[in-house]
Design an enzyme around this catalytic site. Structure first.
Site, PDB file in Angstrom:
ATOM      1  CB  SER A  30      35.616  45.097  40.937  1.00 16.71           C
ATOM      2  OG  SER A  30      35.932  44.960  42.312  1.00 16.71           O
TER       3      SER A  30
ATOM      4  CE1 TYR B 289      33.447  39.662  40.609  1.00 13.19           C
ATOM      5  CE2 TYR B 289      35.086  40.682  42.035  1.00 13.19           C
ATOM      6  CZ  TYR B 289      33.881  40.746  41.356  1.00 13.19           C
ATOM      7  OH  TYR B 289      33.121  41.882  41.423  1.00 13.19           O
TER       8      TYR B 289
END
Length: 262
Positions: free
Chosen positions: A133, A146
């Site tokens: 990401s 995360y």
């Protein structure tokens, strides 16, 4: 040349589901791992072999191995996509929250690589595509755990690239930005004004829109095949330009051209 067989984690939803569909569209059979069965038409596609389980569970990977051994082939593409996110800061997340995200996002990817790579190498090599990401190098409020897992995944892929290059393994990273997935839709549902929430996130991207999961899956496909044969250890942002500029403000809001002054 396309891979003969792909293994995709997180295959029932979002980018994983879109990636599995793209492989199948190209005639490549897929073994997909997910915590729930995929929806139709993926579930009934004759080229799709589903494993319901958690990527951090060795039993799920034993089932994957049994499937491809029964097919008489080894994976030539391994897409490590499965992930979970829990919102919070270092002051509000407990250790169980951190462990859950590292178990699925990081240790699940490590277990997948350690399971499949020996057979991939024995079969002549293949491509590993790690779905990280832009959070792997850009901080976002409330996503400390995360983002930490996504940064770790980038280094895992880069290390796989250098450790196993001479054994026929390429490893690259796809780093999506804001993408229209079920997780994105769930987050949207928590906003006071969902439409304004989407519009604000679209506006921060130079392309001015939210990406589809299919657009990310197209890059996963590219990195899995021979057209990307010269690439390994690369991190490819698929983010509508989000990570290009620290101060994108939309059309007409940038600096205006002025006559040169000494």
């Amino acid at each position: 040349m396309a891979p003969r067989l792909a293994v995709v984690t997180g295959a029932s939803k979002g980018i994983g589901e879109a990636s599995a569909r793209r492989f199948l569209l190209e005639g490549v059979p897929v073994i997909g791992i997910s915590t729930s069965p995929p929806d139709e038409p993926l579930a009934s596609d004759p080229g799709f072999h589903g494993v319901v389980g958690n990527v951090s569970d060795p039993a799920a990977w034993a089932e994957v191995t049994a499937i491809y051994q029964a097919m008489g082939m080894a994976p030539e593409a391994l897409v490590l996509n499965a992930a979970r996110a829990r919102v919070g800061t270092v002051l509000t997340l407990n250790l169980d929250d951190w462990r859950a995200q590292f178990e699925d996002n990081v240790f699940g990817a490590v277990l997948g690589a350690s399971t499949c790579l020996p057979d991939m190498i024995a079969g002549g090599g293949g491509a590993v595509v790690v779905v990280s990401s832009v959070n792997g190098w850009m901080a976002e409020q409330g996503l400390i755990a995360y983002s930490s897992t996504k940064a770790t995944l980038i280094e895992i892929a880069r290390s796989l690239a250098v450790d196993h290059a001479r054994e026929g393994i390429r490893a690259n990273v796809v780093a999506p930005g804001t993408t229209d997935t079920p997780a994105f839709r769930r987050a949207m549902g928590t906003a006071d004004d969902p439409e304004a929430w989407i519009a604000e996130r679209a506006e921060r991207n130079p392309l001015g829109r939210i990406l589809s999961a299919d657009e990310v899956a197209n890059v996963v496909w590219f990195l899995s095949g021979e057209e990307s044969a010269g690439m390994t250890g690369a991190v490819v942002a698929v983010d509508a330009g989000l990570s290009v500029s620290f101060d994108f403000r939309g059309p007409g809001s940038g600096y205006r051209e002025r006559p040169h002054e000494d």
